[in-house]
Design a protein around this motif. Structure first.
Motif, PDB file in Angstrom:
ATOM      1  N   LEU A 104       0.585  21.988  -1.738  1.00 41.86           N
ATOM      2  CA  LEU A 104       0.125  23.064  -2.651  1.00 41.86           C
ATOM      3  C   LEU A 104      -1.016  22.616  -3.405  1.00 41.86           C
ATOM      4  CD1 LEU A 104       3.470  24.577  -4.172  1.00 41.86           C
ATOM      5  CD2 LEU A 104       2.185  25.479  -2.278  1.00 41.86           C
ATOM      6  N   PHE A 105      -0.946  21.165  -3.625  1.00 45.16           N
ATOM      7  CA  PHE A 105      -1.915  20.428  -4.545  1.00 45.16           C
ATOM      8  C   PHE A 105      -1.994  19.106  -4.214  1.00 45.16           C
ATOM      9  CE2 PHE A 105      -2.900  17.951  -8.256  1.00 45.16           C
ATOM     10  CZ  PHE A 105      -4.216  18.250  -8.625  1.00 45.16           C
ATOM     11  N   SER A 106      -3.323  18.526  -4.241  1.00 46.73           N
ATOM     12  CA  SER A 106      -3.470  17.023  -4.058  1.00 46.73           C
ATOM     13  C   SER A 106      -4.528  16.522  -4.586  1.00 46.73           C
ATOM     14  CB  SER A 106      -3.294  16.688  -2.551  1.00 46.73           C
ATOM     15  OG  SER A 106      -4.637  17.388  -1.878  1.00 46.73           O
ATOM     16  N   ASP A 129      -7.232   5.927  -6.338  1.00 43.56           N
ATOM     17  CA  ASP A 129      -7.123   4.515  -5.909  1.00 43.56           C
ATOM     18  C   ASP A 129      -6.958   4.768  -4.485  1.00 43.56           C
ATOM     19  OD1 ASP A 129      -8.021   3.444  -8.134  1.00 43.56           O
ATOM     20  OD2 ASP A 129      -5.810   3.179  -9.038  1.00 43.56           O
ATOM     21  N   GLU A 130      -5.810   4.255  -3.885  1.00 41.40           N
ATOM     22  CA  GLU A 130      -5.384   4.135  -2.733  1.00 41.40           C
ATOM     23  C   GLU A 130      -4.208   5.279  -2.254  1.00 41.40           C
ATOM     24  OE1 GLU A 130      -5.719  -0.738  -1.997  1.00 41.40           O
ATOM     25  OE2 GLU A 130      -3.823   0.382  -2.494  1.00 41.40           O
ATOM     26  N   THR A 131      -3.872   5.843  -3.395  1.00 36.80           N
ATOM     27  CA  THR A 131      -2.676   6.773  -3.194  1.00 36.80           C
ATOM     28  C   THR A 131      -3.140   8.207  -3.082  1.00 36.80           C
ATOM     29  OG1 THR A 131      -1.298   5.104  -4.046  1.00 36.80           O
ATOM     30  CG2 THR A 131      -0.312   7.228  -3.945  1.00 36.80           C
ATOM     31  N   LEU A 132      -2.514   9.162  -2.331  1.00 37.13           N
ATOM     32  CA  LEU A 132      -2.673  10.477  -2.312  1.00 37.13           C
ATOM     33  C   LEU A 132      -1.480  11.079  -2.983  1.00 37.13           C
ATOM     34  CD1 LEU A 132      -4.306  12.835  -1.262  1.00 37.13           C
ATOM     35  CD2 LEU A 132      -2.666  12.836   0.761  1.00 37.13           C
ATOM     36  N   PHE A 133      -1.662  11.659  -4.080  1.00 36.48           N
ATOM     37  CA  PHE A 133      -0.800  12.549  -5.134  1.00 36.48           C
ATOM     38  C   PHE A 133      -0.615  13.813  -4.457  1.00 36.48           C
ATOM     39  CE2 PHE A 133      -1.878   8.567  -7.435  1.00 36.48           C
ATOM     40  CZ  PHE A 133      -0.802   8.291  -7.846  1.00 36.48           C
ATOM     41  N   THR A 134       0.581  14.386  -4.011  1.00 35.53           N
ATOM     42  CA  THR A 134       0.632  15.573  -3.866  1.00 35.53           C
ATOM     43  C   THR A 134       2.088  16.114  -4.168  1.00 35.53           C
ATOM     44  OG1 THR A 134       2.232  14.993  -1.733  1.00 35.53           O
ATOM     45  CG2 THR A 134      -0.256  14.982  -1.320  1.00 35.53           C
ATOM     46  N   LEU A 172       0.856  -1.258  -0.025  1.00 36.97           N
ATOM     47  CA  LEU A 172       0.103  -0.102  -0.197  1.00 36.97           C
ATOM     48  C   LEU A 172       0.897   1.135  -0.002  1.00 36.97           C
ATOM     49  CD1 LEU A 172      -2.743   1.642   0.389  1.00 36.97           C
ATOM     50  CD2 LEU A 172      -2.562   1.056   2.971  1.00 36.97           C
ATOM     51  N   VAL A 173       0.914   1.968  -1.088  1.00 34.56           N
ATOM     52  CA  VAL A 173       1.591   3.210  -1.065  1.00 34.56           C
ATOM     53  C   VAL A 173       0.597   4.544  -0.675  1.00 34.56           C
ATOM     54  CG1 VAL A 173       2.868   5.082  -2.515  1.00 34.56           C
ATOM     55  CG2 VAL A 173       3.057   2.316  -3.130  1.00 34.56           C
ATOM     56  N   ARG A 174       0.951   4.977   0.458  1.00 40.99           N
ATOM     57  CA  ARG A 174      -0.051   5.934   0.985  1.00 40.99           C
ATOM     58  C   ARG A 174       0.017   7.318   0.345  1.00 40.99           C
ATOM     59  NH1 ARG A 174      -2.461   3.986   5.442  1.00 40.99           N
ATOM     60  NH2 ARG A 174      -1.433   2.489   6.829  1.00 40.99           N
ATOM     61  N   GLU A 175       1.380   7.620  -0.039  1.00 39.06           N
ATOM     62  CA  GLU A 175       1.497   9.062  -0.800  1.00 39.06           C
ATOM     63  C   GLU A 175       2.363   8.826  -1.528  1.00 39.06           C
ATOM     64  OE1 GLU A 175       1.986  13.788   0.665  1.00 39.06           O
ATOM     65  OE2 GLU A 175       1.996  12.345   2.218  1.00 39.06           O
ATOM     66  N   PHE A 176       2.246   9.763  -2.833  1.00 33.19           N
ATOM     67  CA  PHE A 176       3.243   9.945  -3.630  1.00 33.19           C
ATOM     68  C   PHE A 176       3.514  11.321  -3.741  1.00 33.19           C
ATOM     69  CE2 PHE A 176       4.966  11.081  -7.929  1.00 33.19           C
ATOM     70  CZ  PHE A 176       5.618   9.747  -8.512  1.00 33.19           C
ATOM     71  N   ALA A 177       4.575  11.850  -3.111  1.00 41.70           N
ATOM     72  CA  ALA A 177       4.818  13.249  -3.012  1.00 41.70           C
ATOM     73  C   ALA A 177       6.073  13.904  -3.936  1.00 41.70           C
ATOM     74  CB  ALA A 177       5.154  13.675  -1.728  1.00 41.70           C
ATOM     75  N   ILE A 178       5.863  15.048  -4.436  1.00 42.87           N
ATOM     76  CA  ILE A 178       6.877  15.897  -5.169  1.00 42.87           C
ATOM     77  C   ILE A 178       7.101  17.006  -4.437  1.00 42.87           C
ATOM     78  CG2 ILE A 178       7.822  16.626  -7.272  1.00 42.87           C
ATOM     79  CD1 ILE A 178       7.264  13.901  -7.515  1.00 42.87           C
ATOM     80  N   GLY A 179       8.305  17.047  -3.790  1.00 42.30           N
ATOM     81  CA  GLY A 179       8.636  18.077  -2.923  1.00 42.30           C
ATOM     82  C   GLY A 179       8.222  17.999  -1.386  1.00 42.30           C
ATOM     83  N   PHE A 180       8.729  18.738  -0.606  1.00 43.52           N
ATOM     84  CA  PHE A 180       8.390  18.647   0.877  1.00 43.52           C
ATOM     85  C   PHE A 180       7.834  19.664   1.460  1.00 43.52           C
ATOM     86  CE2 PHE A 180      12.154  15.923  -0.002  1.00 43.52           C
ATOM     87  CZ  PHE A 180      11.976  14.753   0.495  1.00 43.52           C
ATOM     88  N   GLY A 181       7.342  19.686   2.845  1.00 46.43           N
ATOM     89  CA  GLY A 181       6.578  20.893   3.157  1.00 46.43           C
ATOM     90  C   GLY A 181       5.174  20.970   3.088  1.00 46.43           C
TER      91      GLY A 181
END
Length: 428
Positions: free
Chosen positions: A47-49, A53-58, A35-44
């Motif tokens: 700005l957008f999400s 399916d199961e993953t939050l893209f941020t 299970l991949v909870r989050e796929f994030a570009i950047g930290f902090g």
């Protein structure tokens, strides 16, 4: 000042390189059933999400990297304990679909009660005391825990990172750097298709760029001009010969014979002393030169991409070796500010150079992540190798402490490098 085009190209380079790296982790983790909870570009701050399916893209504020957060990769605290009052919402089949931990009185179409027993990893069941009556409930494998306006999907044991074999976990970790290497190779292929390969039959060189406010610009030289000779001396395909002939004029006017389209032109240019980054002064007319090229065949493209990948990787590894084993010099490192500045300079030279630079940045990111430094992919692979040898996992809490210390040290180094980058820019 960077133009809007340069800024866009710089942001695009960062986005592509980081996204490809994290996609490698994400794709192979999903293939392993993690299970991949989050796929994030950047930290902090976000700005957008959006959730798919199961993953939050941020997309996050600080462009310093990214991450694919996998369930069970780090120790996860279970926020639900026996004796706790919760609210649950049931799906049509009777299984628990939502578990609410706060604002219970404001929830609609829910069952409220006190937890007697709960297992959200193996059996996926709970016992809930509702008005003195015990309810035995199955929990959906994709149920969400809702608290403070945020949802956290439950992770059955077989969906957690640590439940998978060492091989599957190692592949999910190694896939990030691997995708960077694949990206670099593809970009080298694109570069040689865009730029071509040197024409063996050519007897001249090509003007690839003109420096603003330079003698060449004032004299009327243009990008794409073919330089045949200087003061009557043919230059052939020798780029260095052009520099030598200009330097030999000792500041006097030189006549450059160029071909522009179907025309043959004699253009007088007077070189001037130009200060270099090392403080020295060199006679230059202000042109960038390159070989006359032709379209590359498929075989030539793959050969070039292989050679470029090998030479680029070797250069980066050699620089790391010198930095670690010979002499550490912070001036040899570039943080986000230094990388941004140099990327802007490269982007202003054209899309072909930007493609080449992006390939090198991708190789650099792949190699850097494989270093045995806590928090990086290389360190995580070492922990997995140790686990494979000793045939039992390392205590997650101890491993977490090691990665936290590594993160703190890298963060401090990043601050020092960024400070040095800013001083370097100011002084230059």
């Amino acid at each position: 000042m960077m133009t809007l085009q340069v800024i866009v190209l710089t942001v695009l380079m960062f986005f592509i390189v980081v996204t490809v790296h994290e996609w490698g982790h994400y794709y192979f983790a999903k293939r392993a059933g993690i299970l991949v909870r989050e796929f994030a570009i950047g930290f902090g701050p976000k700005l957008f999400s959006y959730k798919r399916d199961e993953t939050l893209f941020t997309l996050r504020m600080l462009p310093l990297g990214g991450y694919a957060r996998m369930a069970g990769e780090d120790p996860e605290l279970d926020p639900i304990q026996p004796g706790q009052t919760i609210a649950v919402r049931l799906a049509d089949g009777g299984a628990v679909k939502k578990i609410y931990l706060d604002q219970l009185d404001n929830r609609r179409n829910v069952m409220i009660g006190e937890i007697e027993w709960i297992d959200l990893e193996d059996r996926m069941q709970l016992r809930l005391n509702v008005d003195g009556e015990t309810q035995h409930l199955d929990v959906d494998r994709k149920a969400d825990i809702v608290m403070r306006g945020q949802e956290l999907q439950v992770a059955p044991k077989d969906r957690q990172f640590r439940s998978k074999s060492v091989g599957k976990r190692a592949l999910a970790i190694f896939a990030g750097p691997l995708m960077n290497f694949v990206l670099a190779f593809v970009l080298f292929l694109i570069y040689v298709q865009v730029s071509g390969v040197p024409d063996e039959n050519a007897n001249a060189v090509k003007v690839s760029s003109i420096v603003p406010d330079s003698p060449a610009k004032a004299a009327g030289l243009q990008e794409g001009d073919i330089v045949n000779s200087i003061d009557g001396t043919a230059v052939g395909r020798d780029l260095q010969k052009v520099t030598s002939l200009i330097g030999a004029a000792d500041g006097s006017e030189v006549e450059m014979n160029v071909t522009r389209g179907s025309e043959s032109l004699n253009i007088p240019v007077t070189p001037k002393l130009t200060k270099q980054k090392d403080g020295s002064e060199v006679l230059q007319v202000g042109v960038g030169l390159g070989p006359i090229t032709r379209h590359a065949s498929i075989g030539e493209s793959f050969a070039f991409a292989g050679d470029a990948f090998k030479s680029g990787s070797t250069a980066i590894l050699d620089a790391l070796r010198k930095l670690v084993f010979e002499r550490f010099d912070i001036n040899q490192l570039a943080g986000p500010v230094g990388t941004l500045q140099y990327t802007g300079e490269v982007a202003s030279e054209g899309i072909d150079q930007m493609i080449l630079w992006t390939a090198m940045v991708s190789i650099n990111l792949g190699i850097f992540n494989l270093l045995p430094i806590p928090m990086l992919d290389g360190s995580r692979l070492i922990f997995l190798a140790i686990e494979a040898v000793r045939r039992r996992p390392i205590d997650p809490n101890k491993e977490g402490i090691v990665h936290f210390v590594g993160f703190a040290l890298i963060f401090l180094l990043m601050i020092a490098v960024t400070y040095n980058d800013i001083l370097r820019i100011i002084n230059s």
